[in-house]
Design a protein around this motif. Structure first.
Motif, PDB file in Angstrom:
ATOM      1  N   GLU A   1     -10.889  -0.035  -9.594  1.00  0.00           N
ATOM      2  CA  GLU A   1      -9.721  -0.641  -8.954  1.00  0.00           C
ATOM      3  C   GLU A   1      -9.810  -2.162  -9.074  1.00  0.00           C
ATOM      4  O   GLU A   1     -10.886  -2.738  -8.882  1.00  0.00           O
ATOM      5  CB  GLU A   1      -9.667  -0.232  -7.483  1.00  0.00           C
ATOM      6  CG  GLU A   1      -9.578   1.277  -7.283  1.00  0.00           C
ATOM      7  CD  GLU A   1      -9.796   1.697  -5.822  1.00  0.00           C
ATOM      8  OE1 GLU A   1      -9.561   0.874  -4.922  1.00  0.00           O
ATOM      9  OE2 GLU A   1     -10.231   2.844  -5.607  1.00  0.00           O
TER      10      GLU A   1
ATOM     11  N   PRO B   1     -13.528   5.601  -3.652  1.00  0.00           N
ATOM     12  CA  PRO B   1     -12.285   5.245  -4.360  1.00  0.00           C
ATOM     13  C   PRO B   1     -11.046   5.523  -3.519  1.00  0.00           C
ATOM     14  O   PRO B   1     -10.967   6.521  -2.799  1.00  0.00           O
ATOM     15  CB  PRO B   1     -12.322   6.150  -5.603  1.00  0.00           C
ATOM     16  CG  PRO B   1     -13.772   6.456  -5.809  1.00  0.00           C
ATOM     17  CD  PRO B   1     -14.358   6.543  -4.422  1.00  0.00           C
ATOM     18  N   GLY B   2     -10.087   4.610  -3.598  1.00  0.00           N
ATOM     19  CA  GLY B   2      -8.803   4.804  -2.934  1.00  0.00           C
ATOM     20  C   GLY B   2      -8.793   4.555  -1.441  1.00  0.00           C
ATOM     21  O   GLY B   2      -7.762   4.744  -0.795  1.00  0.00           O
ATOM     22  N   SER B   3      -9.918   4.137  -0.874  1.00  0.00           N
ATOM     23  CA  SER B   3      -9.981   3.942   0.583  1.00  0.00           C
ATOM     24  C   SER B   3      -9.626   2.501   0.954  1.00  0.00           C
ATOM     25  O   SER B   3      -9.949   1.561   0.237  1.00  0.00           O
ATOM     26  CB  SER B   3     -11.372   4.299   1.114  1.00  0.00           C
ATOM     27  OG  SER B   3     -12.370   3.447   0.568  1.00  0.00           O
ATOM     28  N   TYR B   4      -8.970   2.347   2.099  1.00  0.00           N
ATOM     29  CA  TYR B   4      -8.593   1.034   2.614  1.00  0.00           C
ATOM     30  C   TYR B   4      -9.456   0.715   3.834  1.00  0.00           C
ATOM     31  O   TYR B   4      -9.478   1.476   4.805  1.00  0.00           O
ATOM     32  CB  TYR B   4      -7.119   1.010   3.011  1.00  0.00           C
ATOM     33  CG  TYR B   4      -6.151   1.294   1.883  1.00  0.00           C
ATOM     34  CD1 TYR B   4      -6.172   0.537   0.714  1.00  0.00           C
ATOM     35  CD2 TYR B   4      -5.214   2.318   1.994  1.00  0.00           C
ATOM     36  CE1 TYR B   4      -5.267   0.794  -0.314  1.00  0.00           C
ATOM     37  CE2 TYR B   4      -4.307   2.572   0.978  1.00  0.00           C
ATOM     38  CZ  TYR B   4      -4.343   1.809  -0.178  1.00  0.00           C
ATOM     39  OH  TYR B   4      -3.457   2.066  -1.196  1.00  0.00           O
TER      40      TYR B   4
ATOM     41  N   ARG C   1     -15.326   1.513  -8.494  1.00  0.00           N
ATOM     42  CA  ARG C   1     -14.207   2.344  -8.046  1.00  0.00           C
ATOM     43  C   ARG C   1     -13.080   2.426  -9.066  1.00  0.00           C
ATOM     44  O   ARG C   1     -12.151   3.232  -8.923  1.00  0.00           O
ATOM     45  CB  ARG C   1     -13.655   1.787  -6.720  1.00  0.00           C
ATOM     46  CG  ARG C   1     -14.576   1.987  -5.564  1.00  0.00           C
ATOM     47  CD  ARG C   1     -14.151   1.225  -4.298  1.00  0.00           C
ATOM     48  NE  ARG C   1     -12.769   1.438  -3.919  1.00  0.00           N
ATOM     49  CZ  ARG C   1     -12.280   1.251  -2.690  1.00  0.00           C
ATOM     50  NH1 ARG C   1     -13.101   0.846  -1.721  1.00  0.00           N
ATOM     51  NH2 ARG C   1     -11.010   1.446  -2.422  1.00  0.00           N
TER      52      ARG C   1
ATOM     53  N   HIS D   1     -16.203   5.074   3.157  1.00  0.00           N
ATOM     54  CA  HIS D   1     -14.828   4.591   3.288  1.00  0.00           C
ATOM     55  C   HIS D   1     -14.850   3.073   3.504  1.00  0.00           C
ATOM     56  O   HIS D   1     -15.631   2.548   4.281  1.00  0.00           O
ATOM     57  CB  HIS D   1     -14.140   5.276   4.475  1.00  0.00           C
ATOM     58  CG  HIS D   1     -12.718   4.857   4.645  1.00  0.00           C
ATOM     59  ND1 HIS D   1     -11.664   5.619   4.183  1.00  0.00           N
ATOM     60  CD2 HIS D   1     -12.156   3.758   5.215  1.00  0.00           C
ATOM     61  CE1 HIS D   1     -10.533   5.006   4.459  1.00  0.00           C
ATOM     62  NE2 HIS D   1     -10.804   3.877   5.086  1.00  0.00           N
TER      63      HIS D   1
ATOM     64  N   LEU E   1       0.846  -1.189   0.000  1.00  0.00           N
ATOM     65  CA  LEU E   1       0.000   0.000   0.000  1.00  0.00           C
ATOM     66  C   LEU E   1       0.885   1.244   0.000  1.00  0.00           C
ATOM     67  O   LEU E   1       2.053   1.192   0.419  1.00  0.00           O
ATOM     68  CB  LEU E   1      -0.907   0.022   1.238  1.00  0.00           C
ATOM     69  CG  LEU E   1      -1.730  -1.235   1.527  1.00  0.00           C
ATOM     70  CD1 LEU E   1      -2.603  -1.011   2.759  1.00  0.00           C
ATOM     71  CD2 LEU E   1      -2.571  -1.630   0.331  1.00  0.00           C
ATOM     72  N   ARG E   2       0.327   2.349  -0.442  1.00  0.00           N
ATOM     73  CA  ARG E   2       1.091   3.599  -0.458  1.00  0.00           C
ATOM     74  C   ARG E   2       1.396   4.053   0.976  1.00  0.00           C
ATOM     75  O   ARG E   2       0.675   3.733   1.922  1.00  0.00           O
ATOM     76  CB  ARG E   2       0.293   4.680  -1.188  1.00  0.00           C
ATOM     77  CG  ARG E   2      -1.072   4.925  -0.588  1.00  0.00           C
ATOM     78  CD  ARG E   2      -1.811   6.066  -1.258  1.00  0.00           C
ATOM     79  NE  ARG E   2      -3.180   6.152  -0.808  1.00  0.00           N
ATOM     80  CZ  ARG E   2      -3.574   6.614   0.367  1.00  0.00           C
ATOM     81  NH1 ARG E   2      -2.670   7.045   1.245  1.00  0.00           N
ATOM     82  NH2 ARG E   2      -4.857   6.661   0.693  1.00  0.00           N
TER      83      ARG E   2
END
Length: 385
Positions: free
Chosen positions: A68, A120-123, A66, A115, A30-31
């Motif tokens: 992804e 989008p982009g949420s963990y 999303r 979230h 993950l980032r």
């Protein structure tokens, strides 16, 4: 990059009918947290209906929505701060917090994208470590008398708080200062409905709720809520595959419906349900509408068994029925709701229930989808508390 152990939801195949998904155990990169994000470790999560929807890919494949290929879901539970945010107000290292699942919100503070679900982009929480926006971290009250696991499903209470107060105000709009002691609030079984019914009881209403096991019947009775044993009405809800099946099953449905409405009449002195909490939808919609009193409110903040419902507008107008639809709660109200829970003890009791290990998350997902989870607030452990 952050390496983390996670249960992952992968996008479904392109150009084929939607197929139910299974979670896969993977090590993901993950980032690193952005300046406004903290690095956290999820602790205890509460399994939610939207996680079931995500795995069923119903109503949508959230990975494809999303854009992804893979998503980590899970949006209700506790985390511990490992590293605070660098350039935003943030709870200090070691603080245990609730995740506020406001992935995207509107200008008035209401959630638009959730979230750990469709944002989008949420963990989500089904990972050992994740970056998380510091503003989504709501610390548990200092020196709270309640053990942390009782706070893990608190967001169902937050949802219930918002939905109940909107519905109650709508009911009051037509009923003035009528004594609530003469009015019934009823809920189809579920954790959010249970939390809302506890608020209704505190506001002076009669309360009742369906339950399908001896344990749940006993729990409702212990909380001062009249249990309505759904096993007594076996054909109340059904899914007819065709008109022929509907005709064949109609007699059984009428029998169960008649008995159920008699029970509602008994509990309400013949009025019907003044506020009906319906987070099920679909197979219970017909009897829901028949159970509702004049000037009654039907209120929903979920759609577990069906989103699209037929409404006879003339009947609803003539009966002065109000329909309330809410989603989540207002972001800015989160601390006040938490403090009300702390002050009054309006909080989940999970002392006697099983918490699933991280290894057993797929088993919990299967049991939930099959209706075999007896707990109102099913929990799973990601990292030790």
């Amino acid at each position: 990059m952050i390496s983390t152990d996670a249960w992952v939801l992968r996008a479904g195949p392109v150009g084929t009918a939607q197929q139910e998904a299974t979670l896969t155990r993977e090590t993901l990169s993950l980032r690193e947290p952005a300046d406004h994000e903290a690095l956290v470790e999820p602790l205890t999560g509460s399994w939610e209906a939207n996680m079931d929807h995500a795995l069923a890919r119903s109503p949508v494949d959230i990975c494809r929505q999303r854009g992804e290929p893979a998503v980590i879901i899970g949006n209700s539970g506790l985390v511990r701060v490992l590293r605070p945010a660098r350039s935003a107000p943030s709870p200090p290292q070691g603080t245990v917090c609730m995740l506020l699942p406001f992935g995207v919100r509107d200008p008035h503070g209401y959630v638009v994208r959730v979230h750990g679900y469709d944002a989008p982009g949420s963990y989500g929480l089904l990972a050992r470590r994740i970056p998380l926006s510091a503003e989504l971290l709501l610390p548990l009250p200092t020196d709270t008398p309640f053990p942390p696991e009782r706070w893990a499903p608190a967001l169902r209470y937050f949802t219930a708080w918002d939905n109940w107060h909107v519905a109650h105000r709508c009911w009051r709009a037509q009923m003035g200062d009528d004594d609530p002691a003469g009015h019934l609030v009823f809920g189809w079984g579920g954790g959010v409905a249970l939390a809302a019914l506890e608020l209704a009881r505190r506001a002076g209403f009669r309360t009742a709720m369906t339950a399908g096991t001896d344990a749940r019947v006993a729990l409702l009775r212990a909380r001062g809520i009249s249990p309505v044993d759904r096993r007594d009405y076996p054909h109340l809800a059904y899914h007819a595959a065709s008109d022929r099946d509907r005709d064949r099953d109609r007699d059984g449905q009428r029998e169960s419906e008649h008995a159920f409405l008699e029970k509602i009449a008994q509990l309400s002195d013949g009025r019907g349900v003044s506020i009906l909490l319906d987070n099920i939808g679909g197979p219970l919609h017909e009897v829901t509408m028949r159970a509702l009193a004049r000037q009654g409110v039907i209120t929903t903040c979920g759609w577990k068994a069906g989103m699209n419902l037929p409404v006879v507008r003339a009947t609803e107008c003539q009966s002065r029925h109000l329909h309330v639809h809410t989603h989540g709660w207002r972001f800015e109200e989160s601390p006040a709701i938490r403090d009300y829970q702390e002050r009054t003890g309006w909080i989940a009791d999970v002392a006697h229930q099983h918490t699933h290990d991280f290894d057993d998350v797929p088993q919990l997902a299967r049991e939930y989808a099959q209706g075999r989870v007896d707990d109102y607030y099913p929990l799973y452990q990601v990292n030790p508390l």
